[in-house]
Design an enzyme around this catalytic site. Structure first.
Site, PDB file in Angstrom:
ATOM      1  N   CYS A 132       3.672   4.905  -8.683  1.00 40.60           N
ATOM      2  CA  CYS A 132       2.657   5.391  -7.743  1.00 40.60           C
ATOM      3  C   CYS A 132       3.060   6.746  -7.185  1.00 40.60           C
ATOM      4  CB  CYS A 132       2.496   4.366  -6.616  1.00 40.60           C
ATOM      5  SG  CYS A 132       1.458   4.949  -5.276  1.00 40.60           S
ATOM      6  N   CYS A 135       2.320   7.260  -3.422  1.00 42.00           N
ATOM      7  CA  CYS A 135       3.256   6.567  -2.533  1.00 42.00           C
ATOM      8  C   CYS A 135       4.601   7.288  -2.477  1.00 42.00           C
ATOM      9  CB  CYS A 135       3.536   5.144  -3.012  1.00 42.00           C
ATOM     10  SG  CYS A 135       2.107   4.242  -3.571  1.00 42.00           S
ATOM     11  N   ASP A 136       5.081   7.787  -3.610  1.00 47.73           N
ATOM     12  CA  ASP A 136       6.494   8.184  -3.698  1.00 47.73           C
ATOM     13  C   ASP A 136       6.762   9.657  -3.980  1.00 47.73           C
ATOM     14  OD1 ASP A 136       7.165   5.536  -3.242  1.00 47.73           O
ATOM     15  OD2 ASP A 136       7.100   5.026  -5.365  1.00 47.73           O
TER      16      ASP A 136
END
Ligand code: NAP
Length: 312
Positions: A132, A135-136
């Site tokens: 992701c 997200c990261d």
């Protein structure tokens, strides 16, 4: 008490089903095991959902969908469903926390990211390996990252990652991308993006954090270990190699093809009163727009099914 409709899954398909069911004055429960939103919350810009002139992020779009469904009275609960019984007229959905009953069930469980299957991948997930970018990506500010895959997701997310990473290298198992031409063109023009063709990652290593990986050229069979820049100490691998439908729970209950649930055009499964919607079913295009469409159809069909099979 039995609900009119239980929806398993709180992604775009489930939330759209929730909106349509609740708006039809059906008592509606949406059950989600993690965070609401499904895969779309991992998307930075949703460019292709009609009407979204200013691109919303995945999470913003989902937040609006949830508010809209709740606004019409849909209830939500957080629970992981472990069993479903559909042989009686009232269906029973068992979760880790509670048991729920309904006249109709809409299965909108979506799909989960496929892994590359390399030794060490599981141990280093969240420690350098991610599925992701939204997200990261921020963890890799000014570092190098590698993206595995050649489809729309891999190439779009690689472009997104260039906002953070110093350099992004796409590793693809063939010498040609699968992604749409328009997306490919953007990537080829981006100076921060490099490509490694005909290759795959066969092993990842690291003590608590990703420290190296083995890259195999699938044409020559040659293997080499790739290390981060000495000053960086680590780098990232983002994996976008497709998705697996989250349908294990329904094996032996619902008809499937390659683990995707088979429905007709009206989202009916082989079991009366059970409908499927979204990325978990056999279909030609898995997008937010088709997921929300499925959800709407499933809810309207559930309403008709209840009208025809239950007394008021
Ligand atoms: P996808 O289209 O199935 O592509 C998966 C990619 O991963 C392919 O390039 C495939 O290689 C590669 N791959 C598969 N298994 C692999 C393995 N074990 N090791 C290494 N590489 C592997 O998946 P996706 O990109 O996630 O897209 C899923 C669906 O969502 C598609 O229908 C796509 O069009 C859609 N989507 C659309 C958008 C958009 O329109 N903006 C954005 C994202 C996703 P091969 O090419 O060799 O098979």
């Amino acid at each position: 008490m039995a609900y009119d409709v239980i929806i398993i899954g709180g992604g775009p398909a489930g939330l759209s089903a929730g909106l349509y069911a609740a708006r039809a004055r059906l008592s509606t429960l949406i059950i989600e095991k993690d965070a609401f939103g499904g895969q779309i919350v991992t998307t930075a810009d949703v460019e292709n959902y009609p009407g979204s002139m200013v691109n919303p992020t995945g999470p913003v779009l989902i937040d609006r969908m949830l508010q809209q469904a709740e606004g019409f009275g849909a209830q939500k609960v957080s629970d992981k469903i472990v069993e479903i019984k559909v042989d009686e007229k009232i269906k029973v959905v068992k979760g880790e926390k509670d048991e729920y009953k309904a006249k109709a069930v809409i299965v909108a469980t979506g799909a989960v990211p496929r892994t590359i299957g390399a030794p060490g991948e599981k141990e280093l997930t969240g420690r350098g390996i991610s599925y992701c970018a939204t997200c990261d990506a921020a963890f890799f500010e000014e570092l190098e990252v590698y993206v595995v895959g050649g489809g729309d997701s891999a190439v779009e997310e690689a472009i997104y990652l260039t906002k953070f990473a110093r350099k992004v290298t796409i590793i693809h198992r063939r010498d040609e991308l699968r992604a749409a031409k328009s997306i490919q063109e953007k990537a080829f023009k981006n100076e921060k993006i490099d490509f490694i063709w005909d290759s795959s990652i066969t092993e990842v290593k690291g003590e608590g954090i990703l420290e190296s990986f083995t890259l195999k050229n699938l044409k020559t069979g040659e293997e080499k270990e790739v290390f981060p820049d000495e000053d960086d100490g680590t780098f990232g691998i983002f994996v976008f190699v497709g998705y697996l439908p989250a349908t294990g729970l329904f094996e032996g209950i619902l008809d499937m093809e390659k683990s995707y649930i088979v429905t007709d055009d009206n989202m009916h499964t082989n079991v009366e009163g059970v409908f499927a919607a979204g990325d978990n079913r056999v279909k030609s295009l898995r997008q937010v727009v088709t997921a929300t469409s499925d959800g709407a159809i499933a809810a309207v069909q559930a309403e008709k099914y209840i009208e025809n099979n239950f007394e008021k």
